[in-house]
Design a protein around this motif. Structure first.
Motif, PDB file in Angstrom:
ATOM      1  N   THR A  35      -3.783  39.198   3.319  1.00  0.00           N
ATOM      2  CA  THR A  35      -2.758  38.816   2.350  1.00  0.00           C
ATOM      3  C   THR A  35      -2.533  37.310   2.418  1.00  0.00           C
ATOM      4  N   THR A  41      -0.065  33.766   1.897  1.00  0.00           N
ATOM      5  CA  THR A  41       1.276  33.320   2.263  1.00  0.00           C
ATOM      6  C   THR A  41       2.262  33.611   1.141  1.00  0.00           C
ATOM      7  N   ARG A  81       3.244  37.292   1.406  1.00  0.00           N
ATOM      8  CA  ARG A  81       4.153  37.539   2.533  1.00  0.00           C
ATOM      9  C   ARG A  81       5.543  36.978   2.257  1.00  0.00           C
ATOM     10  N   ARG A 131       9.062  39.114   1.836  1.00  0.00           N
ATOM     11  CA  ARG A 131      10.269  38.853   2.638  1.00  0.00           C
ATOM     12  C   ARG A 131      11.517  38.752   1.765  1.00  0.00           C
ATOM     13  N   ALA A 174       1.431  43.855   3.574  1.00  0.00           N
ATOM     14  CA  ALA A 174       1.412  42.421   3.890  1.00  0.00           C
ATOM     15  C   ALA A 174       1.111  42.144   5.352  1.00  0.00           C
ATOM     16  N   TYR A 175       1.643  42.964   6.248  1.00  0.00           N
ATOM     17  CA  TYR A 175       1.571  42.644   7.675  1.00  0.00           C
ATOM     18  C   TYR A 175       0.774  43.631   8.511  1.00  0.00           C
ATOM     19  N   TYR A 229       2.846  46.117  12.510  1.00  0.00           N
ATOM     20  CA  TYR A 229       3.879  45.094  12.435  1.00  0.00           C
ATOM     21  C   TYR A 229       5.279  45.662  12.658  1.00  0.00           C
TER      22      TYR A 229
END
Length: 154
Positions: free
Chosen positions: A2, A4, A7, A11, A52-53, A57
């Motif tokens: 993914t 930046t 991500r 968030r 994403a993570y 995660y």
């Protein structure tokens, strides 16, 4: 993999989706919404985090636990927690439905209590249907996250 931008967007979006999910869960007995749609939105938010993570995660960064190596996906603690949430939700939904039978009412009948003098809201209505919605919420979140975790680990 993914970016930046992905991500950073996640968030920002995930907390908003979780707040909307809780709002829909709490208003479900009077307005459109409830445990099912609240659970689906909560699952969608956590799936975004997984995309994403990665699958580990949530367990490593959010729950601050070590990820167990080896063993099958069903033996991981996070999947076990999802399965417990499913079972707990199912039990709560069944108990809330059967509770009406104990008082001579039909299955899934509900009652409510109004609290007066509550700060900010002045009046809050607490319905027994909220227990059923919480049970459905647990079933949906636990079931869907178990499926996503198992399929995602393949």
């Amino acid at each position: 993999m993914t970016t930046t931008i992905t991500r950073t967007t996640i968030r920002v979006v995930v907390p908003i989706v979780l707040v909307v999910a809780i709002l829909l869960l709490l208003q479900g007995h009077k307005l459109p919404g409830g445990g099912f749609i609240g659970g689906v939105l909560t699952t969608a938010a956590l799936v975004l985090v997984y995309v994403a993570y990665g699958l580990d995660y949530v367990e490593m960064e959010v729950l601050d636990r070590e990820v167990e190596s080896g063993g099958g996906i069903f033996e991981r603690r996070i999947v076990t927690a999802y399965r417990r949430l499913f079972s707990l939700g199912l039990g709560l939904a069944v108990v809330s439905g059967v509770a009406g039978l104990l008082f001579g009412e039909p299955f899934l009948s509900q009652s409510f209590v109004v609290f007066h003098g509550v700060p900010i809201y002045h009046e809050v209505e607490l319905a027994s249907a909220l227990l059923f919605d919480l049970g459905i919420y647990g079933v949906v979140v636990g079931g869907l996250l178990t499926i996503v975790s198992v399929v995602g680990a393949e």
